[in-house]
Scaffold this active site. Structure first.
Site, PDB file in Angstrom:
ATOM      1  N   ARG A 176      -2.821  -5.803 -35.311  1.00 10.61           N
ATOM      2  CA  ARG A 176      -2.841  -4.470 -35.937  1.00 10.61           C
ATOM      3  C   ARG A 176      -2.728  -3.331 -34.910  1.00 10.61           C
ATOM      4  NH1 ARG A 176      -3.096  -5.011 -40.996  1.00 10.61           N
ATOM      5  NH2 ARG A 176      -3.475  -2.816 -41.408  1.00 10.61           N
ATOM      6  N   LEU A 177      -2.241  -3.656 -33.726  1.00  8.76           N
ATOM      7  CA  LEU A 177      -1.990  -2.626 -32.716  1.00  8.76           C
ATOM      8  C   LEU A 177      -0.550  -2.151 -32.884  1.00  8.76           C
ATOM      9  CD1 LEU A 177      -3.828  -4.290 -29.697  1.00  8.76           C
ATOM     10  CD2 LEU A 177      -4.657  -2.477 -31.223  1.00  8.76           C
TER      11      LEU A 177
END
Length: 197
Positions: A176-177
């Protein structure tokens, strides 16, 4: 084209759209269009992008529909493209204006004949008694405009163009970066800013 270095968000959008046309199974030009009524109620639906140029993002619709009413009540809108196969998203906020009658006519002439008839038959967003009523109206307009006669554009059917005030590009990242950049006009050019995911 790299999000971090480009100064041309519309060119980057065209590149991403080109990739989407190769990877998406259906309607890579589908976009969510968010509008707000005069009373302040938001509404969102999927429409199809029909072109991008220096003016902005263009689509066509029945201007007497709910969306048409809302576009006239409040010219601030938002668009969102999501291409799951590419793990990419583009969000656009801006103001909307109607295209010229000549431009609307030109696009309407390129539509499939039955789509042209459908524009006459559908009183978009209004209550419909039954499917049979819609089909009867469709037959009525097929008879009104028999082949090979050209189907004229209804006066209420028009195009709109969204002039972007912000264009945000999002690319999925591991854990989720994600990678996010937003472009905004600055003194006649585009400036960009990386955003936290």
């Amino acid at each position: 084209m790299d999000m971090a270095t480009t100064k041309e968000p519309l060119a980057l959008f065209e590149e991403w759209m080109g990739a989407a046309k190769e990877s998406e199974v259906n309607d890579p030009n589908a976009m969510s269009l968010a509008t707000v009524s005069a009373a302040g109620y938001p509404s969102v639906r999927i429409v199809l992008l029909k072109g991008v140029d220096e003016r902005g993002f263009r689509f066509f619709t029945n201007a007497e529909s709910r969306k048409g009413d809302e576009l006239r009540a409040n010219d601030h809108v938002a668009l969102c493209f999501h291409w799951k196969s590419l793990q990419r998203q583009v969000r656009v906020t801006g103001t909307v204006t109607e295209v010229s009658a000549e431009e609307a006519d030109a696009y309407f002439k390129r539509r499939y004949r039955m789509s042209q008839i459908g524009a006459w038959a559908s009183e978009q967003s209004r209550p419909l008694e039954s499917r049979e009523v819609l089909m009867a109206r469709t037959k009525e307009f097929e008879e009104k405009f028999p082949e090979p006669e050209e189907v004229p554009r209804p006066g209420y059917w028009n195009g709109f163009v969204v002039k972007p005030e912000a264009v945000e590009f999002w690319m999925e990242g591991e854990f989720r970066l994600h990678d996010r950049f937003v472009f905004t006009p600055e003194g006649g050019e585009w400036g960009s800013q990386r955003l936290y995911p």
